[in-house]
Design a protein around this motif. Structure first.
Motif, short mmCIF file in Angstrom:
data_model
loop_
_atom_site.label_atom_id
_atom_site.label_comp_id
_atom_site.label_asym_id
_atom_site.label_seq_id
_atom_site.Cartn_x
_atom_site.Cartn_y
_atom_site.Cartn_z
N SER A 194 55.83 42.22 36.25
CA SER A 194 56.13 43.62 36.06
C SER A 194 57.64 43.87 35.95
N CYS A 195 58.44 43.27 36.88
CA CYS A 195 59.87 43.55 36.87
C CYS A 195 60.71 42.33 36.56
N CYS A 197 57.99 37.92 38.53
CA CYS A 197 57.07 39.05 38.58
C CYS A 197 56.76 39.53 37.16
N CYS A 199 55.11 40.45 44.30
CA CYS A 199 56.52 40.64 43.93
C CYS A 199 57.37 40.78 45.19
N LYS A 211 60.53 41.88 45.16
CA LYS A 211 61.62 42.81 44.93
C LYS A 211 61.71 43.85 46.05
N CYS A 232 57.15 45.74 43.53
CA CYS A 232 55.97 46.03 42.74
C CYS A 232 54.71 45.76 43.54
ZN ZN Z 1 58.09 43.05 40.63
#
Ligand code: ZN
Ligand code: ANZ
Length: 726
Positions: free
Chosen positions: A411-412, A409, A355, A357, A368
């Motif tokens: 996750s996010c 990603c 990720c 981010k 992440c």
């Molecule tokens: Zn992420």
């Protein structure tokens, strides 16, 4: 029809018949006891099969076939270990898609192997490059990640500065790049690692539980390198030693360094209280023990050489110390964690996403980081690429395909990039034996129930070259999965054996570059698969390397022709089974278990000779010979079996048994000598007393006429000679 032995006619016919009737298919829900026989699945190279490949397959085929005849439900599977360098390098050179190349190669291998009549369960054929297979290789990797056993570290790799590519160890020849000859350099790169060292102790200890050849255990133990020693502090420097008793002879300390030099520092020897100098030197490894040693030049060869070179004091006569005063007992291992990434194309993509981010506003950790690909998105399939060249900084060719690399990603949902490294080609072979137990499963790598029934592997045969890495890696995966309660046994293989390789006629290694490779197709075409099988098992002890000989093929072929012709001698009469038959059943049965295939065959040859000398032979005798021979020569025996009027396959018959009491002939012929000269023969019954035998011999007319006076001595050599001295 002229009744001649014609393997061409019968072999392919039976191969089709067997596949159709499925007699070699293992049953998952059988009430029978299971038996799991395993060979190392081949790498399908572009060169096709050579005569060395089938030697282990035939060897374990004999075991598998015997087990079936002994009433076991046998799993004897086959598949392809198809990721790896040769195919990738071929793709690099020709631009051909490795998938296509692999398909062509496996088609060739399959056809060749099938022509040998090996009782593989083809219904369970697996291929490590099949996304349905490597989905689970990736899934297992994620388990390692989840449990903290997969991690990233900067590690040196072999780097070719000209080709700008990371090289595997086997691609570095004499320190040079195998392709272009440029001197290879070390380059630090972030690599995925698997923490095999966490299992070092159990990988060592549990070798006690398994039936492996002693030299295989020794090799594994050497590789793991368990060492019991102590840690001792010399002021602030801690050293590792296996010889704490020599501490009074320690006249200097050495810490690992890039070059030899004195640091200017002194520390106190805790035993002698003397100040000793601290040096840096290359001969001390940074990644073993504590990376520091005490130098005992009187007792350690490397320390002596170092001391002499730099004029350091050498104390010869010192008192041996009782270490329990000084040290803290520890165990160290030579084993290192496993470098698990390759900057290549033709391997399983490592299923993680990085990720991008930025750091979170609350100031806690950034982005992440490494995010596992969610299980529902597995497999991460290898994308089709145009070019197999590595990326600009030696990254995998996958790094060049930005459409594939750029993802969201999981996750996010922010921008992220796929990992572009792939797994080494040891990955797929670290767990393939589970997949065979349940190869169609798309919910699990194999169901617990099926694993419980089939595992562990009862007998695994493979090359000596795989006794360290492949065996160790797969034992490690097994132990990890065992700890997660995903597999039922703490060791994957109960028994391991190794075959010797087949060399070219001159005793050299067979290789394409030497042009001395023998293709089994030619032999099958000329002599038949049964002859090839028999020859490969007869040529020498299975576990030893042995040179091929075209000439020697004639012997096994003649033997099969003799077996074929013996059927003309069958009489209906119920002849008593001679002892030699019982002896042969025992010998063949025992020898097979000891991998004594060559001696098993020679005892069958002796039996055939014996039968040939008789005018008539009984059905029973002949059928027993056929059953013993069936695992070795499955086609000819099946053909004769059918001709004898059987509807069912000989390979489903029961393995012959022998009668312990009938191993010796009831009637024994002894010779009778008078004063050293042969004068008569005497038939005796088994179990007759020495006195009886003596008097029978003395009563023979041919003997009597040489006895003008009372014999001085009569000596009986049991079952052989009666010797009379006058
Ligand atoms: Zn992420
Ligand atoms: C003193 C000594 C005296 C040693 C003697 C040996 C013989 P294994 O069996 O391989 O574990 N050693 C320790 N750490 C080292 C390192 N990082 N690099 C190079 N050598 C290292 O051997 C342990 C022995 O190897 C240790 O015991 C240490 O030397 C050396 F007569 O200590 B010995």
């Amino acid at each position: 029809m002229a009744d001649e032995y014609n393997p061409k006619e019968i072999e392919s016919k039976w191969q089709e018949e067997w596949e159709k009737s499925g007699i070699y298919h293992a049953e998952d829900d059988s009430k029978k006891e299971k038996y799991y026989a395993l060979i190392e699945f081949p790498y399908p190279s572009g060169d096709g099969l050579h005569v060395g490949h089938p030697r282990p397959y035939i060897g374990l085929d004999i075991i598998a076939r015997k087990r079936r005849m002994e009433g076991k439900n046998v799993l004897y599977p086959i598949g392809w270990d198809a990721f790896g360098l040769p195919t990738e390098n071929y793709a690099l050179k020709t631009g051909k898609d490795p998938r296509v190349v692999t398909k062509e190669n496996t088609d060739t291998f399959r056809k060749q192997i099938q022509s040998l009549g090996i009782s593989f369960d083809w219904a369970r054929e697996t291929n490590t490059t099949d996304p349905k297979y490597y989905k689970w290789t990736q899934w297992i990797f994620l388990k390692f990640l989840e449990n903290g056993l997969a991690y990233k570290a900067k590690m040196p790799i072999n780097w070719c500065p000209k080709d700008k590519i990371g090289l595997a160890n086997e691609e570095v020849v004499d320190g040079k790049c195998e392709r272009c000859g440029t001197e290879v350099v070390e380059k630090e790169k972030e690599q995925w690692m698997l923490a095999i060292t966490k299992y070092a102790d159990r990988l060592d200890k549990d070798l006690d539980e398994v039936d492996y050849p002693e030299r295989v255990k020794i090799e594994q133990r050497n590789w793991i390198g368990r060492s019991e020693g102590v840690l001792i502090k010399f002021d602030d420097i801690e050293i590792f030693t296996t010889r704490p008793d020599t501490i009074r002879g320690a006249t200097f300390l050495v810490v690992s360094g890039k070059e030899d030099k004195f640091t200017g520092k002194f520390v106190t020897n805790p035993a002698t209280k003397e100040k000793i100098p601290v040096w840096e030197a290359e001969y001390v490894y940074s990644d073993y023990g504590t990376g520091a040693i005490m130098g005992v030049p009187a007792d350690d060869e490397r320390d002596r050489v170092f001391a002499e070179k730099y004029n350091l004091p050498i104390v010869i006569d010192y008192k041996k110390a009782d270490f329990e005063e000084f040290g803290k007992k520890v165990v160290k291992y030579k084993l290192r964690d496993w470098v698990f990434s390759r900057q290549r194309y033709w391997g399983e993509p490592i299923p993680v996403i990085h990720c991008e981010k930025p750091a979170r506003p609350d100031g806690r950790s950034g982005g992440c980081g490494v995010v596992p690909v969610p299980e529902k998105d597995l497999p991460v399939e290898l994308p089709v690429v145009e070019k197999y060249e590595p990326g600009p900084d030696g990254e995998s060719p996958l790094a060049n395909i930005s459409e594939w690399v750029r993802v969201k990603c999981p996750s996010c949902g922010g921008d992220a990039k796929r990992e572009t490294d792939v797994m080494p080609n040891w990955a797929g072979s670290s767990w393939y034996f589970y997949r065979y137990c349940d190869d169609k499963n798309d919910k699990e790598f194999a169901s617990k129930e099926k694993l419980k029934y089939w595992m562990g592997v009862d007998w695994y045969n493979g090359g000596m070259e795989h006794t360290v890495l492949h065996l160790l890696y797969s034992r490690f995966w097994n132990k990890f999965l065992y700890d997660l309660k995903l597999v039922p046994t703490s060791e994957p293989y109960k028994k391991r054996t190794s075959h010797g390789i087949i060399l070219a006629e001159g005793g050299e290694k067979m290789s394409k570059s030497k042009g001395n490779v023998i293709n089994p197709d030619k032999i099958v075409d000329q002599f038949g698969a049964d002859t090839l099988r028999l020859y490969e098992m007869f040529m020498g002890p299975f576990e030893q390397a042995i040179a091929w000989s075209d000439e020697a093929l004639a012997g096994p072929r003649r033997f099969l022709e003799r077996v074929w012709r013996l059927k003309e001698k069958i009489a209906d009469s119920n002849v008593e089974i001679p002892a030699i038959l019982h002896q042969t059943v025992r010998k063949v049965s025992d020898d097979i278990e000891k991998l004594g295939f060559n001696t098993a065959i020679s005892s069958m040859m002796i039996l055939a000779n014996n039968l040939e000398k008789q005018e008539k032979i009984s059905q029973e005798e002949y059928k027993t010979l056929l059953k013993l021979l069936a695992p070795f020569a499955p086609h000819i025996t099946e053909e004769i079996w059918a001709e004898l009027g059987h509807k069912d396959s000989i390979h489903l018959e029961s393995w012959p048994t022998y009668d312990e009491g009938k191993l010796v002939d009831d009637e024994i012929v002894m010779t009778v000598q008078v004063n050293g000269k042969l004068r008569a023969t005497l038939k005796i019954e088994k179990g007759q007393s020495e006195e009886e035998i003596k008097s029978l011999a003395l009563g023979l007319p041919e003997v009597k006429k040489w006895l003008d006076k009372e014999p001085k001595k009569v000596i009986v050599v049991p079952n052989k000679v009666i010797s009379i001295v006058t």
